[in-house]
Design a protein around this motif. Structure first.
Motif, mmCIF file in Angstrom:
data_model
loop_
_atom_site.group_PDB
_atom_site.id
_atom_site.type_symbol
_atom_site.label_atom_id
_atom_site.label_comp_id
_atom_site.label_asym_id
_atom_site.label_seq_id
_atom_site.Cartn_x
_atom_site.Cartn_y
_atom_site.Cartn_z
ATOM 1 N N SER A 55 -21.112 -24.344 73.096
ATOM 2 C CA SER A 55 -21.557 -25.733 73.080
ATOM 3 C C SER A 55 -23.077 -25.821 73.028
ATOM 4 N N ALA A 56 -23.752 -24.984 73.809
ATOM 5 C CA ALA A 56 -25.211 -24.991 73.810
ATOM 6 C C ALA A 56 -25.761 -24.587 72.433
ATOM 7 N N THR A 57 -25.120 -23.608 71.798
ATOM 8 C CA THR A 57 -25.565 -23.177 70.467
ATOM 9 C C THR A 57 -25.371 -24.281 69.432
ATOM 10 N N LYS A 58 -24.205 -24.929 69.466
ATOM 11 C CA LYS A 58 -23.952 -26.029 68.526
ATOM 12 C C LYS A 58 -24.935 -27.170 68.749
ATOM 13 N N TYR A 59 -25.195 -27.477 70.012
ATOM 14 C CA TYR A 59 -26.126 -28.559 70.318
ATOM 15 C C TYR A 59 -27.528 -28.226 69.801
ATOM 16 N N PHE A 60 -27.950 -26.993 70.019
ATOM 17 C CA PHE A 60 -29.284 -26.590 69.570
ATOM 18 C C PHE A 60 -29.410 -26.656 68.056
ATOM 19 N N LEU A 61 -28.421 -26.146 67.341
ATOM 20 C CA LEU A 61 -28.504 -26.107 65.880
ATOM 21 C C LEU A 61 -28.531 -27.519 65.281
ATOM 22 N N THR A 62 -27.643 -28.388 65.758
ATOM 23 C CA THR A 62 -27.603 -29.746 65.204
ATOM 24 C C THR A 62 -28.869 -30.522 65.545
ATOM 25 N N GLN A 63 -29.350 -30.383 66.775
ATOM 26 C CA GLN A 63 -30.563 -31.094 67.156
ATOM 27 C C GLN A 63 -31.783 -30.553 66.408
#
Length: 344
Positions: A55-63
């Motif tokens: 979840s943290a990785t997905k959040y970082f990439l999209t942001q």
């Protein structure tokens, strides 16, 4: 998490949002959003679990993609107009790209793909933070550029968000994913109104935050994460069940609860601006969200868990649950009093 690290993370989240709210320069706003993003990533990844890391990785990439798009849009506008002022977003292409970047940061359709997955891998407290506080900065920027937003673009994004938010939430049994799609649907109402009546759009998102905050806090105190655990609330804590029911019905927009207030005002203004077909479509699409709201309220008030000795319950009361519920109840009941106050 160590107290020093927690205090630094909290300071970064608060300071990043305040920078965006108080600035009038695109680079400072971008810096505040980056500070906000970097601060919340450790909060999402603090669980020792692969799902939280994902979840943290997905959040970082999209942001990061949204931030790059925002920086490109503001640079293009400064190149064409010679101004970095947020309120001077006169270039049409820059305006469209900026709307795309801000909707991606908030999780509105059609760039919503990251929000349900990130919320599912986070704790309920982190989910509350992402669906409320993290939306303040992008909503503020949308509010500041509302005079330069093309209404056709926001109308399309709003309709898609309401449709996907209602349709996606129907099949969910996980409360965090269901509330993610609920957030997408409410963002649809806000984005639709932002170019027509910005103040009412701001009222809509504020009322949604006042509804979702006690909802998530009550779920956190009772460790409820699925619809199955909602069936145990009535037998263990009727106050919690009644309060959650009122909050869900208010989110659904049923009168006389306060969730109906911004929807009524938005529909009224759409009709005034000769957008009757648009208002009708929004009202009909909101019925999709009503389905899973009513299903959850039915599980809260009209069902009971198995009572046989062989069955087990997923209910896990945390310490001082009743005290926390008693403290949150007045905040939750605020969602009943807003509509009469408005009509006066």
């Amino acid at each position: 998490m160590p107290p020093m690290a927690l205090s630094m993370i909290t300071l970064g989240i608060i300071l990043g949002t305040l920078m965006v709210i108080s600035t009038n320069h695109w680079l400072t706003a971008w810096l505040g959003l980056e500070l906000n993003m970097i601060s919340i990533i450790p909060v999402i990844a603090k669980q020792k679990h692969l799902r939280s890391t994902e979840s943290a990785t997905k959040y970082f990439l999209t942001q990061a993609i949204a931030s790059a798009l925002m920086l490109f849009s503001s640079t293009l506008n400064a190149w064409q107009t010679g101004s970095w002022d947020i309120t001077q977003l006169n270039n049409k292409m820059s305006s469209t790209l900026m709307i795309a970047s801000l909707t991606m940061k908030m999780g509105a359709a059609p760039l919503h793909f990251w929000l349900p997955e990130v919320l599912q891998g986070s704790t309920l407290t982190t989910t509350l933070l992402i669906t409320t506080w993290q939306k303040i900065a992008p909503i503020t920027l949308l509010y500041m550029i509302s005079n330069h937003i093309q209404s056709n673009t926001t109308t399309l994004i709003g309709l898609l968000s309401i449709l996907i938010g209602g349709w996606g939430g129907i099949n969910q049994t996980q409360l965090r994913k269901m509330m993610a799609y609920s957030s997408i649907a409410h963002l649809g109402w806000t984005i639709t109104a932002i170019s027509i009546t910005p103040n009412i759009a701001l009222l809509n998102i504020i009322i949604y935050m006042t509804m979702s905050t006690p909802f998530f806090l009550m779920l956190s105190t009772s460790s409820s994460k699925t619809l199955q655990t909602m069936t145990t609330h009535w037998s263990h804590s009727p106050t919690t069940a009644i309060t959650l029911t009122l909050l869900l019905l208010s989110m659904a927009g049923l009168p006389p609860l306060s969730g109906f207030t911004p929807k009524l005002l938005i529909l009224n203004n759409l009709v005034v601006h000769k957008l009757t077909i648009m208002a009708t479509m929004m009202a009909l699409l909101s019925l999709l969200s009503l389905v899973f709201y009513l299903r959850t309220t039915y599980l809260l008030t009209s069902t009971a868990p198995p009572t046989t000795t062989q069955s087990t319950t997923l209910w896990q009361l945390k310490p001082h649950h009743n005290q926390i519920t008693a403290a949150l109840a007045p905040v939750a009941l605020f969602n009943i009093t807003v509509l009469p106050a408005l009509l006066m």
